[in-house]
Design an enzyme around this catalytic site. Sequence first.
Site, mmCIF file in Angstrom:
data_model
loop_
_atom_site.group_PDB
_atom_site.id
_atom_site.type_symbol
_atom_site.label_atom_id
_atom_site.label_comp_id
_atom_site.label_asym_id
_atom_site.label_seq_id
_atom_site.Cartn_x
_atom_site.Cartn_y
_atom_site.Cartn_z
ATOM 1 N N HIS A 4 39.764 39.857 41.196
ATOM 2 C CA HIS A 4 40.872 40.132 40.274
ATOM 3 C C HIS A 4 40.949 41.597 39.877
ATOM 4 O O HIS A 4 39.946 42.308 39.826
ATOM 5 C CB HIS A 4 40.841 39.217 39.047
ATOM 6 C CG HIS A 4 39.647 39.301 38.170
ATOM 7 N ND1 HIS A 4 39.551 40.205 37.131
ATOM 8 C CD2 HIS A 4 38.495 38.584 38.125
ATOM 9 C CE1 HIS A 4 38.398 40.031 36.485
ATOM 10 N NE2 HIS A 4 37.737 39.059 37.081
ATOM 11 N N ASP A 9 42.249 42.898 36.954
ATOM 12 C CA ASP A 9 42.192 43.272 35.547
ATOM 13 C C ASP A 9 40.775 43.299 35.010
ATOM 14 O O ASP A 9 39.854 42.712 35.582
ATOM 15 C CB ASP A 9 43.038 42.317 34.702
ATOM 16 C CG ASP A 9 42.561 40.861 34.767
ATOM 17 O OD1 ASP A 9 42.206 40.413 35.871
ATOM 18 O OD2 ASP A 9 42.537 40.197 33.713
ATOM 19 N N GLU A 16 43.290 37.606 35.465
ATOM 20 C CA GLU A 16 42.274 36.555 35.443
ATOM 21 C C GLU A 16 41.610 36.466 34.084
ATOM 22 O O GLU A 16 41.283 35.373 33.608
ATOM 23 C CB GLU A 16 41.231 36.823 36.533
ATOM 24 C CG GLU A 16 40.226 35.701 36.748
ATOM 25 C CD GLU A 16 38.985 35.760 35.865
ATOM 26 O OE1 GLU A 16 38.210 34.798 35.859
ATOM 27 O OE2 GLU A 16 38.790 36.787 35.178
ATOM 28 N N ASP A 71 33.353 37.021 42.047
ATOM 29 C CA ASP A 71 33.564 37.275 40.619
ATOM 30 C C ASP A 71 32.376 36.823 39.789
ATOM 31 O O ASP A 71 32.490 36.633 38.586
ATOM 32 C CB ASP A 71 34.850 36.550 40.172
ATOM 33 C CG ASP A 71 35.319 36.970 38.790
ATOM 34 O OD1 ASP A 71 34.938 38.068 38.331
ATOM 35 O OD2 ASP A 71 36.057 36.187 38.157
ATOM 36 N N HIS A 73 32.113 42.740 29.932
ATOM 37 C CA HIS A 73 33.084 42.800 28.822
ATOM 38 C C HIS A 73 32.650 43.712 27.684
ATOM 39 O O HIS A 73 33.230 43.642 26.605
ATOM 40 C CB HIS A 73 33.395 41.408 28.255
ATOM 41 C CG HIS A 73 34.026 40.485 29.243
ATOM 42 N ND1 HIS A 73 34.493 39.237 28.887
ATOM 43 C CD2 HIS A 73 34.277 40.601 30.554
ATOM 44 C CE1 HIS A 73 34.991 38.635 29.950
ATOM 45 N NE2 HIS A 73 34.862 39.450 30.984
#
Length: 409
Positions: free
Chosen positions: A80, A82, A176, A199, A380
Amino acid sequence: MGLTVTDRFLKYVTFDTKSSEETGTTPSTPGQRVFAEALVNELEALGLEDISIDEHSYVMATLPANTDSEETPVIGFIAHLDTSPDMSGKDVNPRIVSYQGGDIILNKEDNVVLSPAMFPELNDYVGQELIVTDGKTLLGADDKAGVAAIIGAMQYLKEHPEIKHGKIRIGFTPDEEIGQGADHFDVAKFGCQWGYTIDGGQIGELEFENFNAAGAKIIFKGLNVHPGYAKDKMVNASLLALDFASWLPSAQRPENTTGYEGFFHLTNMTGSVEEATLSYIVRDHDRNLFEQKKQLLQLLVDRMNGMHPESTRLEIRDQYYNMREVVEPQKHIIDIAFEAMTAVGVKPLVKPIRGGTDGARLSFMGLPCPNIFAGGLNFHGRYEFLPVKSLEKSMETIIKITELTAQKS
């Protein structure tokens, strides 16, 4: 020779592709389109075929087969575009450190330290090169490491035609991180018998089980009267919400669960005397336990309405399901990935995802799609890091999967 897989990753993190739940567009942010268009240019330069980018910024391309066998399945690899909305992905300033143990000072000025005291998994990478942040942004290994590993693998296969493989499709999806990566994915156009999302996290991760997931909102209606004259009249919606939250089992909160244990996660609450809402995400690997969790919410709503008639209603929506239902009957998909990792010197870590991936939804859309490691850790946030060796092994695993798939057909 083209870029190394590490060079690619360091290039990709310069693109700000943080997604957003607020815009209502696909892609949700313009930076994802910019990145997608840059990838199209790269794929053209590499000589891939059937390259496309649609209005929603889904990118697809083909590496043609170099074997005559028509029996070789068409397989795909997906990552993905993003990065998470949880933290800024703008002006990412990575650096490579040779890790010899102990603390890594990410930002001296702000006293941001990546420490094995907080992240003991660092101890697994002593003696390796790590890509780290400057303590001000996330890194973006989720999932630009996956993008780099896929394109790096395609480059390697182009440069080494002695490795025989069937037709390979690659795909890059927007959004995603906000749960919308499969919304506009054209499975028929992708045209694969199965695929793999690249991922996952730490080296060796091989995942074909994920949560069943639902989103729930409980809305409480109160009755507001002057507090000086409220006896036997006022119904405080905020207090109803607090009571309701206390009825859910505390053992089934995220902070108290692990492994296959599901949970109710209170993600947001608003409230006044007149109206209050509780927003939950509901998760469980076991489909029966998942359904029981949803039933419990309804039972508690009924209980509240028994005490305060017509005060409470439940809105609930399933989000995705456990891909194991689709993938496990086709165990060869997992077996090939397991064998590929072993062949390149990686110990497979088969474990359930305590979350979801695009692959979970794609599996139920007709594309069985387990998840493979891209190598990053602490996604994150500012403490995210990516061992260079793990990224390289992700690329090698992709290459080996294509080779094994051809050999076994």
